[in-house]
Write an enzyme that holds these catalytic residues in place. Structure first.
Site, short mmCIF file in Angstrom:
data_model
loop_
_atom_site.label_atom_id
_atom_site.label_comp_id
_atom_site.label_asym_id
_atom_site.label_seq_id
_atom_site.Cartn_x
_atom_site.Cartn_y
_atom_site.Cartn_z
CB THR A 76 -0.91 0.00 1.26
OG1 THR A 76 -1.43 -1.31 1.44
CG2 THR A 76 -2.02 1.00 1.15
CG HIS A 136 0.44 -9.75 -4.23
ND1 HIS A 136 1.19 -8.81 -3.59
CD2 HIS A 136 -0.85 -9.43 -3.99
CE1 HIS A 136 0.39 -7.94 -2.99
NE2 HIS A 136 -0.85 -8.30 -3.22
NE ARG A 158 6.37 -5.58 7.41
CZ ARG A 158 5.27 -5.16 8.05
NH1 ARG A 158 4.07 -5.44 7.58
NH2 ARG A 158 5.37 -4.45 9.13
P1 A3P Z 1 1.26 -3.91 9.85
O1 A3P Z 1 0.18 -4.94 9.76
O2 A3P Z 1 2.56 -4.45 10.38
O3 A3P Z 1 0.85 -2.69 10.56
P2 A3P Z 1 0.43 -4.28 2.44
O4 A3P Z 1 0.32 -2.85 2.12
O5 A3P Z 1 1.43 -5.03 1.60
O6 A3P Z 1 -0.88 -4.94 2.53
O7 A3P Z 1 1.10 -4.34 3.90
C1 A3P Z 1 0.38 -3.91 5.02
C2 A3P Z 1 1.35 -3.40 6.05
O8 A3P Z 1 1.85 -2.13 5.65
C3 A3P Z 1 0.62 -3.19 7.38
O9 A3P Z 1 1.61 -3.43 8.37
C4 A3P Z 1 0.24 -1.71 7.29
O10 A3P Z 1 0.02 -1.13 8.55
C5 A3P Z 1 1.48 -1.13 6.61
N1 A3P Z 1 1.20 0.11 5.88
C6 A3P Z 1 0.11 0.44 5.15
N2 A3P Z 1 0.23 1.68 4.67
C7 A3P Z 1 1.41 2.16 5.09
C8 A3P Z 1 2.09 3.41 4.93
N3 A3P Z 1 1.55 4.38 4.23
N4 A3P Z 1 3.29 3.55 5.49
C9 A3P Z 1 3.86 2.55 6.21
N5 A3P Z 1 3.28 1.35 6.41
C10 A3P Z 1 2.06 1.15 5.86
#
Ligand code: A3P
Length: 327
Positions: A76, A136, A158
């Protein structure tokens, strides 16, 4: 091609897909969902149909940009940053597309949204250049769909333990599971799936290593980013990303605080509190708010036991032994 021919081609493709899928090794994930192993990774049937359609029918353009990731690894954030960097000359801060749509609405996942039904979806809404898509799938599977095109691919990964806990939270939120014991038992089963590698888009290590190799072999076209590094030094990495995408910051932009502006626009705190992300849903019915949680490095420590951490660390260490990747 007329409509009859298109339908006949689609029927032939569907037939090929069915017979290919039935020939693949299969197994069950933590939910007892049937997964199929295709090109060394695991997918459910619908996703696999999307992948096969994508590989068959995608017509890449040299200027395309693909944001790639293992689920819950910072997709995201990376989508938001990429949109913000590419769109920065076109919008003022109050009419920005990120204010009225979720990053997943702006950058759709090829195999989960665009190619689910057909190998020739209507992509006319992606007419402006560069087209921005997400995936993905691992790099070797993506490469087949790119058919030698010099598209740019940006990958984010990550720490596996944080990714696992993030997947778990996301699943619990989507399925509205609130019972403490049920949540715990789900984490334990998911953990097993992650360790064996039989998980949606897994194994995790196969995924990360595929892009790591892709970047080593062709750094001009494959950028390899790490969530933890982006968190630690956002300025450095967003500038590198802009450079890679072919839209580096000018000195004037840097001096007038553009880098900070983009980082603020795309920050977790800012995106999470936008109305569209508090109340909206994706086309697949996922609440936008579920994409934003804590975004903290090392949060998995609060949920995994020391034994679980040790076991997964040993697996990853062994799998990454021949690379320079460290956790
Ligand atoms: P956590 O569940 O550890 O909080 P993806 O975007 O691949 O679905 O990954 C989701 C993870 O990215 C979640 O981590 C979410 O909180 C974090 N996330 C989403 N938006 C973000 C942003 N703008 N900056 C940093 N982390 C972000």
């Amino acid at each position: 091609m007329d409509e009859k021919e298109i339908t006949m081609n689609q029927q032939r493709d569907d037939q090929e897909t069915i017979s290919l899928i039935s020939s693949l090794p299969s197994d069950r994930d933590f939910h007892s969902n049937k997964l199929f192993n295709y090109q060394r990774c695991w997918y459910d049937k619908k996703t696999l149909q999307g992948i096969l359609n994508f590989q068959r029918g995608f017509e890449p353009q040299d200027t395309d940009i693909i944001v790639a990731s293992f689920p819950k690894s910072g997709t995201t954030w990376l989508k938001a940053l990429t949109v913000a960097l590419l769109e920065r000359s076109k919008h003022s801060s109050d009419d920005h597309p990120l204010l009225s749509d979720n990053p997943h609405g702006l950058v759709p996942v090829l195999e989960l949204r665009l190619y689910t039904e057909s190998s020739k979806p209507d992509l006319t809404s992606f007419s402006s250049s560069p087209r921005l898509f997400a995936t993905h799938v691992p790099f070797h599977t993506l490469q087949e769909a790119l058919k030698g095109s010099p598209c740019k691919v940006v990958y984010i990964w990550r720490n596996v333990k944080d990714a696992l806990v993030s997947v778990w939270y996301f699943e619990c939120a989507n399925l509205k599971i609130e019972d403490k014991d049920e949540r715990r038992s789900m984490l334990e089963s998911m953990f097993e799936s992650f360790c064996t590698g039989v998980s949606f888009y897994g194994p995790f290590w196969e995924h990360v290593l595929s892009y790591w190799k892709g970047n080593l072999e062709d750094p001009k076209h494959v950028c390899f980013m790490r969530y933890e590094e982006l968190k630690k030094e956002p300025h450095v990495h967003v500038k590198k990303l802009a450079q890679f995408l072919g839209c580096p910051f000018t000195l004037e932009e840097e001096e007038s605080g553009y880098v900070e502006e983009i980082l603020d626009l795309c920050s977790l705190g800012h995106l999470k509190n936008l109305e569209i992300n508090k109340t909206g849903k994706t086309g697949r019915g996922v609440d936008h708010k579920n994409f934003f949680r804590k975004g903290e490095v090392g949060d998995s420590k609060n949920y995994l036991t020391p034994e679980m951490e040790k076991r997964i660390d040993m697996i990853i260490e062994e799998k990454f032994r021949d690379s320079c990747l460290k956790f």
